[in-house]
Scaffold this motif. Structure first.
Motif, PDB file in Angstrom:
ATOM      1  N   LEU A 128      51.381  37.188  38.753  1.00  0.00           N
ATOM      2  CA  LEU A 128      49.895  37.134  39.350  1.00  0.00           C
ATOM      3  C   LEU A 128      50.242  36.968  40.783  1.00  0.00           C
ATOM      4  CD1 LEU A 128      48.431  34.240  37.033  1.00  0.00           C
ATOM      5  CD2 LEU A 128      48.315  36.786  36.978  1.00  0.00           C
ATOM      6  N   VAL A 129      49.754  37.556  41.802  1.00  0.00           N
ATOM      7  CA  VAL A 129      50.101  37.563  43.381  1.00  0.00           C
ATOM      8  C   VAL A 129      48.888  37.164  44.014  1.00  0.00           C
ATOM      9  CG1 VAL A 129      51.062  38.462  45.354  1.00  0.00           C
ATOM     10  CG2 VAL A 129      51.837  39.044  43.061  1.00  0.00           C
ATOM     11  N   PRO A 130      48.587  35.795  43.962  1.00  0.00           N
ATOM     12  CA  PRO A 130      47.281  35.749  44.970  1.00  0.00           C
ATOM     13  C   PRO A 130      47.620  35.681  46.415  1.00  0.00           C
ATOM     14  CG  PRO A 130      48.593  33.670  44.103  1.00  0.00           C
ATOM     15  CD  PRO A 130      49.145  34.764  43.397  1.00  0.00           C
ATOM     16  N   VAL A 131      46.752  36.133  46.933  1.00  0.00           N
ATOM     17  CA  VAL A 131      46.983  36.095  48.551  1.00  0.00           C
ATOM     18  C   VAL A 131      46.084  35.045  49.234  1.00  0.00           C
ATOM     19  CG1 VAL A 131      46.619  37.551  50.595  1.00  0.00           C
ATOM     20  CG2 VAL A 131      47.236  38.684  48.311  1.00  0.00           C
ATOM     21  N   HIS A 132      47.038  34.264  49.852  1.00  0.00           N
ATOM     22  CA  HIS A 132      46.255  33.263  50.677  1.00  0.00           C
ATOM     23  C   HIS A 132      45.845  33.681  51.941  1.00  0.00           C
ATOM     24  CE1 HIS A 132      47.831  30.676  47.719  1.00  0.00           C
ATOM     25  NE2 HIS A 132      48.991  30.330  48.396  1.00  0.00           N
ATOM     26  N   LEU A 140      45.337  27.469  43.176  1.00  0.00           N
ATOM     27  CA  LEU A 140      46.443  27.769  42.407  1.00  0.00           C
ATOM     28  C   LEU A 140      46.560  27.088  40.616  1.00  0.00           C
ATOM     29  CD1 LEU A 140      49.150  27.678  45.009  1.00  0.00           C
ATOM     30  CD2 LEU A 140      48.271  29.618  43.967  1.00  0.00           C
ATOM     31  N   ALA A 141      45.579  26.125  40.765  1.00  0.00           N
ATOM     32  CA  ALA A 141      45.743  25.420  39.172  1.00  0.00           C
ATOM     33  C   ALA A 141      45.386  26.347  38.176  1.00  0.00           C
ATOM     34  CB  ALA A 141      44.667  24.085  39.139  1.00  0.00           C
ATOM     35  N   PRO A 142      44.117  27.201  38.377  1.00  0.00           N
ATOM     36  CA  PRO A 142      44.034  28.099  37.331  1.00  0.00           C
ATOM     37  C   PRO A 142      44.814  28.948  36.921  1.00  0.00           C
ATOM     38  CG  PRO A 142      42.046  27.742  38.620  1.00  0.00           C
ATOM     39  CD  PRO A 142      43.072  27.480  39.525  1.00  0.00           C
ATOM     40  N   LEU A 143      45.488  29.525  37.900  1.00  0.00           N
ATOM     41  CA  LEU A 143      46.461  30.527  37.730  1.00  0.00           C
ATOM     42  C   LEU A 143      47.795  30.134  37.367  1.00  0.00           C
ATOM     43  CD1 LEU A 143      46.375  32.356  41.453  1.00  0.00           C
ATOM     44  CD2 LEU A 143      45.177  32.893  39.052  1.00  0.00           C
ATOM     45  N   LEU A 146      47.353  29.985  33.550  1.00  0.00           N
ATOM     46  CA  LEU A 146      47.442  30.980  33.021  1.00  0.00           C
ATOM     47  C   LEU A 146      48.784  31.749  32.855  1.00  0.00           C
ATOM     48  CD1 LEU A 146      44.290  33.077  34.729  1.00  0.00           C
ATOM     49  CD2 LEU A 146      44.586  32.425  32.295  1.00  0.00           C
ATOM     50  N   ALA A 147      49.492  31.497  33.972  1.00  0.00           N
ATOM     51  CA  ALA A 147      50.985  31.854  33.789  1.00  0.00           C
ATOM     52  C   ALA A 147      51.546  31.120  32.766  1.00  0.00           C
ATOM     53  CB  ALA A 147      51.562  31.555  35.255  1.00  0.00           C
ATOM     54  N   ALA A 148      51.464  29.883  32.590  1.00  0.00           N
ATOM     55  CA  ALA A 148      52.007  29.160  31.565  1.00  0.00           C
ATOM     56  C   ALA A 148      51.623  29.672  30.075  1.00  0.00           C
ATOM     57  CB  ALA A 148      51.844  27.662  31.672  1.00  0.00           C
ATOM     58  N   THR A 149      50.376  29.764  29.935  1.00  0.00           N
ATOM     59  CA  THR A 149      50.005  30.292  28.715  1.00  0.00           C
ATOM     60  C   THR A 149      50.419  31.789  28.245  1.00  0.00           C
ATOM     61  OG1 THR A 149      48.112  29.253  29.133  1.00  0.00           O
ATOM     62  CG2 THR A 149      47.709  30.853  27.318  1.00  0.00           C
ATOM     63  N   HIS A 150      50.562  32.658  29.310  1.00  0.00           N
ATOM     64  CA  HIS A 150      50.954  34.138  28.667  1.00  0.00           C
ATOM     65  C   HIS A 150      52.435  34.268  29.413  1.00  0.00           C
ATOM     66  CE1 HIS A 150      46.851  35.247  27.683  1.00  0.00           C
ATOM     67  NE2 HIS A 150      46.471  34.358  28.805  1.00  0.00           N
ATOM     68  N   GLY A 151      52.964  33.382  29.847  1.00  0.00           N
ATOM     69  CA  GLY A 151      54.623  33.853  30.277  1.00  0.00           C
ATOM     70  C   GLY A 151      54.521  34.363  31.731  1.00  0.00           C
ATOM     71  N   LEU A 152      54.008  34.362  32.619  1.00  0.00           N
ATOM     72  CA  LEU A 152      53.688  35.130  33.766  1.00  0.00           C
ATOM     73  C   LEU A 152      54.474  34.357  34.876  1.00  0.00           C
ATOM     74  CD1 LEU A 152      50.146  36.235  33.516  1.00  0.00           C
ATOM     75  CD2 LEU A 152      52.095  37.375  32.362  1.00  0.00           C
ATOM     76  N   ALA A 174      54.731  26.898  47.948  1.00  0.00           N
ATOM     77  CA  ALA A 174      55.547  25.990  47.322  1.00  0.00           C
ATOM     78  C   ALA A 174      55.335  25.404  45.758  1.00  0.00           C
ATOM     79  CB  ALA A 174      55.385  24.429  48.202  1.00  0.00           C
ATOM     80  N   THR A 175      54.101  26.235  45.528  1.00  0.00           N
ATOM     81  CA  THR A 175      53.650  25.910  43.856  1.00  0.00           C
ATOM     82  C   THR A 175      54.085  26.682  42.882  1.00  0.00           C
ATOM     83  OG1 THR A 175      51.772  24.831  44.808  1.00  0.00           O
ATOM     84  CG2 THR A 175      51.649  25.688  42.549  1.00  0.00           C
ATOM     85  N   GLY A 176      54.166  28.136  43.459  1.00  0.00           N
ATOM     86  CA  GLY A 176      54.489  29.162  42.296  1.00  0.00           C
ATOM     87  C   GLY A 176      56.087  29.308  42.283  1.00  0.00           C
ATOM     88  N   ASP A 177      56.400  30.091  41.472  1.00  0.00           N
ATOM     89  CA  ASP A 177      57.898  30.714  41.311  1.00  0.00           C
ATOM     90  C   ASP A 177      58.572  30.968  42.676  1.00  0.00           C
ATOM     91  OD1 ASP A 177      58.274  30.608  38.251  1.00  0.00           O
ATOM     92  OD2 ASP A 177      56.530  31.883  38.442  1.00  0.00           O
ATOM     93  N   ALA A 178      57.772  31.372  43.502  1.00  0.00           N
ATOM     94  CA  ALA A 178      58.108  31.853  44.842  1.00  0.00           C
ATOM     95  C   ALA A 178      56.961  32.201  45.779  1.00  0.00           C
ATOM     96  CB  ALA A 178      59.107  33.256  44.870  1.00  0.00           C
TER      97      ALA A 178
END
Length: 370
Positions: A128-132, A140-143, A146-152, A174-178
């Motif tokens: 998932l690539v959200p654009v700030h 980011l909380a909903p994402l 979803l990332a945790a549920t689907h292994g993304l 600072a929240t995502g994987d990168a």
């Protein structure tokens, strides 16, 4: 005098002595590529953002591209993002061989509509690539859920949000994987040419990023372990960014003060002014307003010799260069409606208030004609 949406010259005059000293510092050093300035900037930018690592690269596009590769995204994968973004976001996804999948945006902030992401996930989705966008963060909380549920994987595109806090209180990236950053000169933290970086607290991703930006080589020169790129952050830009990082919070304060003046000067007009999402703060990379007669307003502004930008007039999914993805007009109605009505007012910390007042007066005069 022509007035544009951005002008670096006043800032340069204010900071000229420090900028030239930064250049001289590098030129007098004993290492011009991946030297002390890059190392120091990486440490300082990581610390500023509250993460473990920063890897400097040559531009923001490659920051997204190398981050995707470091997170294991490649051919056959799908990456969910938005069309209301600069084309480089999508070019980076395409560049690793993955397929961009678009979701629409929210009508008030123009940020990713996170409520539409779950329906876009398939068994091929990898990231998932959200654009700030414009200076504030996607929720980011909903994402994360979803990332945790689907292994993304979750990669934040932070090119327009240096120093912006998300709802969770953490800085952009600072929240995502990168988190991928651009330091293009117009940015909230800008170099004097192209530059970028990826921040992460993932040790494995950091190691991959360092190889990828340097041809895919390990420490032993000329030994390529994985094919990579020539994507190193330049020493001169790194040293300039080090100096400017110390002033980043001042830049943001200046942008917010200008935004407040716009809000006060235009609040009783028909322009739709920027909306700050609940729990966010906004660093106002650009000050985006909206009006159904946007094109007529811009034409009238040119009569005053005012030349403003549209961010963005052509949604990525409608561009001919991405026709192979199978998207087209009508697929993302909120994005497409916004693209016909939004435009950006001048926004940079060194913008003189008398110039800003001329913009406000001109807009009020034009809008009153209707």
């Amino acid at each position: 005098m022509a007035i544009h949406v951005w002008d670096h010259r006043r800032e340069y005059e204010n900071e000229r002595e420090d900028i030239l000293d930064a250049v001289d510092t590098v030129f007098r050093s004993d290492q011009l590529i991946l030297g002390e300035s890059v190392r120091s900037f990486e440490e300082e930018f990581a610390r500023y953002n509250g993460v473990t690592h920063c890897v400097g690269v040559d531009n923001g596009t490659n920051a997204v591209k190398l981050a995707l590769q470091a997170l294991g995204v490649g051919p056959g994968d799908e990456v969910i993002t938005v069309s209301n973004t600069a084309a480089p976001t999508v070019l980076a996804i395409d560049g690793v061989g993955a397929t961009p999948v678009f979701v629409d945006v929210e009508p008030d902030t123009y940020l990713m509509d996170t409520g539409k992401v779950a329906a876009a996930i398939t068994d091929r989705t990898k990231c998932l690539v959200p654009v700030h966008l414009y200076g504030q963060c996607v929720d980011l909380a909903p994402l994360q859920r979803l990332a945790a549920t689907h292994g993304l994987k979750l990669l934040e595109d932070c090119a327009q949000a240096h120093g912006a806090h998300a709802k969770n209180g953490r800085l952009a990236g600072a929240t995502g994987d990168a988190g991928a950053f651009s330091f293009y000169p117009t940015k909230v933290l800008g170099a004097y040419g192209d530059a970028g970086a990826v921040i992460t607290s993932d040790d494995e991703a950091e190691e991959k990023l360092r190889r990828l930006r340097r041809y895919g080589m390990e420490e032993l020169y000329y030994v390529v372990s994985t094919p990579g790129h020539n994507s190193r952050l330049d020493e001169v830009h790194a040293e300039i960014l080090r100096r400017k990082l110390r002033r980043l919070d001042d830049y943001i304060a200046g942008r917010r003060a200008l935004a407040q003046r716009y809000a006060e000067g235009l609040e009783d007009t028909e322009l739709v002014l920027p909306q700050v999402a609940p729990g966010n703060d906004h660093v106002y990379y650009v000050y985006v307003v909206r009006h159904p007669e946007r094109d007529e307003i811009l034409k009238a502004l040119r009569e005053f010799d005012f030349h403003f930008n549209i961010s963005y007039p052509w949604p990525v999914h409608t561009m001919t260069g991405f026709a192979h993805l199978g998207w087209g007009p009508g697929d993302l109605p909120v994005t497409e409606a916004a693209a016909k009505e939004i435009f950006s007012l001048p926004m940079y910390p060194s913008l003189p208030v008398d110039i800003q007042d001329k913009v406000i007066i001109a807009l009020r005069k034009i809008l009153s004609r209707g």
